[in-house]
Design a protein around this motif. Structure first.
Motif, mmCIF file in Angstrom:
data_model
loop_
_atom_site.group_PDB
_atom_site.id
_atom_site.type_symbol
_atom_site.label_atom_id
_atom_site.label_comp_id
_atom_site.label_asym_id
_atom_site.label_seq_id
_atom_site.Cartn_x
_atom_site.Cartn_y
_atom_site.Cartn_z
ATOM 1 N N ASP A 31 0.946 -1.199 -0.434
ATOM 2 C CA ASP A 31 0.087 0.038 0.129
ATOM 3 C C ASP A 31 1.116 1.894 0.068
ATOM 4 O OD1 ASP A 31 -2.519 -1.450 0.292
ATOM 5 O OD2 ASP A 31 -2.481 -1.549 2.222
ATOM 6 N N LEU A 32 1.686 0.825 0.612
ATOM 7 C CA LEU A 32 2.869 2.516 1.078
ATOM 8 C C LEU A 32 3.773 2.943 -0.633
ATOM 9 C CD1 LEU A 32 4.759 2.209 4.516
ATOM 10 C CD2 LEU A 32 2.686 3.797 3.433
ATOM 11 N N GLU A 33 3.897 1.486 -1.356
ATOM 12 C CA GLU A 33 4.172 1.901 -2.355
ATOM 13 C C GLU A 33 3.594 2.158 -3.811
ATOM 14 O OE1 GLU A 33 6.142 -1.078 -6.034
ATOM 15 O OE2 GLU A 33 5.482 -2.225 -4.595
ATOM 16 N N ARG A 34 2.577 1.876 -3.482
ATOM 17 C CA ARG A 34 1.357 2.259 -4.492
ATOM 18 C C ARG A 34 0.815 3.701 -4.134
ATOM 19 N NH1 ARG A 34 -3.921 3.296 -2.901
ATOM 20 N NH2 ARG A 34 -3.656 2.203 -1.136
ATOM 21 N N PRO A 40 9.140 3.038 -6.128
ATOM 22 C CA PRO A 40 8.552 1.520 -7.273
ATOM 23 C C PRO A 40 9.490 0.180 -6.645
ATOM 24 C CG PRO A 40 8.029 3.668 -8.509
ATOM 25 C CD PRO A 40 8.936 4.391 -6.950
ATOM 26 N N ALA A 41 8.816 -0.064 -6.145
ATOM 27 C CA ALA A 41 10.099 -2.248 -6.459
ATOM 28 C C ALA A 41 10.126 -2.399 -7.970
ATOM 29 C CB ALA A 41 9.342 -2.423 -5.159
ATOM 30 N N THR A 42 10.973 -2.170 -8.144
ATOM 31 C CA THR A 42 11.604 -3.530 -9.873
ATOM 32 C C THR A 42 11.046 -4.696 -9.056
ATOM 33 O OG1 THR A 42 13.645 -4.609 -8.262
ATOM 34 C CG2 THR A 42 13.653 -2.314 -9.619
ATOM 35 N N ARG A 43 11.163 -5.117 -10.332
ATOM 36 C CA ARG A 43 10.198 -6.705 -10.410
ATOM 37 C C ARG A 43 11.014 -7.749 -11.168
ATOM 38 N NH1 ARG A 43 4.772 -7.411 -9.420
ATOM 39 N NH2 ARG A 43 4.134 -4.840 -8.693
ATOM 40 N N SER A 44 11.012 -8.991 -10.919
ATOM 41 C CA SER A 44 12.051 -10.410 -11.003
ATOM 42 C C SER A 44 11.371 -11.392 -12.425
ATOM 43 C CB SER A 44 11.813 -11.033 -9.756
ATOM 44 O OG SER A 44 10.549 -11.898 -9.590
#
Length: 249
Positions: A31-34, A40-44
């Motif tokens: 939620d805190l990222e949104r 933003p987190a990267t994606r694997s």
């Protein structure tokens, strides 16, 4: 309890890792990222979020800021700190410390006013004409607008004297003391009806004791918020500097 240090680790952190090391739940981290509170987190390759120590610093900084100034202000401020210049970010954080110091001073002034009210009730206080203030002077002393003092008057919280042919407001020492107590209680979140009841009982023993207790609680809360902001300091610095570090080869 002291915060455990964020230890360097090989490889990215999963959502569960970030949650465990920051004290949030996995859903709160997402939620805190949104909301943009953390980057933003990267994606694997398989689509899972990948977090870094920078995200942990941001999560911890948010916790401290939320405790110091409230979650709404903290959610607004953290993204701004990441994009601001270094001077702007440092100024914004310094302003929070100044704000808390101002709130503490207001509460201490209110405590002094309460002691004077108590002395006045026992007949040992005297007011001097030279200590009176105009509405502009009193508003400046309390860091409020003159319209706020007029509102308090309309609501029956404060009673100035009018001494000129133009009916200009003039506040003597008893009204100034009451205004300081009102300002501290309103700053603590008490509504007009509650403040009206407190002000109405100020000259009784029960009212004086209750007001003393409320102002003491106000000072305790300000101290706790100040400590929360201090504890967030190193994480805030990490958040600010993370956006300014040169990219690694």
């Amino acid at each position: 309890m002291d915060k455990p240090p964020i230890r360097p680790r090989r490889g990215p952190l999963r959502t569960a890792d970030a949650a465990r090391e920051s004290g949030y739940s996995p859903q709160q981290v997402r939620d805190l990222e949104r909301l943009g509170v953390i980057p933003p987190a990267t994606r694997s390759g398989n689509g899972y979020r990948c977090y870094t120590p920078t995200h942990l610093h941001a999560l911890r900084a948010y916790r401290g800021l939320a405790a110091a100034v409230g979650p709404v202000a903290a959610r607004r401020m953290l993204p701004e700190l990441r994009t601001a210049t270094l001077a702007q970010a440092a100024s914004a954080v310094s302003a929070l410390h100044v704000r808390l110091a101002r709130e503490r001073d207001e509460a201490l002034h209110a405590q002094e006013a309460l002691l004077a009210v108590r002395a006045e009730a026992s007949g040992s206080a005297c007011a001097r004409q030279s200590d009176a203030m105009t509405i502009t002077e009193l508003a400046a002393a309390l860091a409020v607008r003159p319209s706020t003092l007029r509102f308090w008057e309309q609501e029956g919280l404060l009673s100035p004297e009018r001494v000129t042919s133009l009916r200009a407001r003039r506040y003597e020492l008893p009204a100034i003391r009451t205004a300081r107590i009102i300002a501290a209680l309103r700053g603590a979140g008490y509504g007009v009806p509650a403040v009206r009841d407190i002000v109405g009982s100020l000259h009784g023993p029960a009212g004086l004791e209750e007001t003393r207790r409320l102002l003491g609680h106000r000072l305790d809360r300000i101290a706790a918020r100040s400590v929360a902001l201090l504890r967030a300091g190193s994480d805030l610095a990490a958040v600010v500097m993370a956006e300014r570090e040169p990219p690694r080869a």
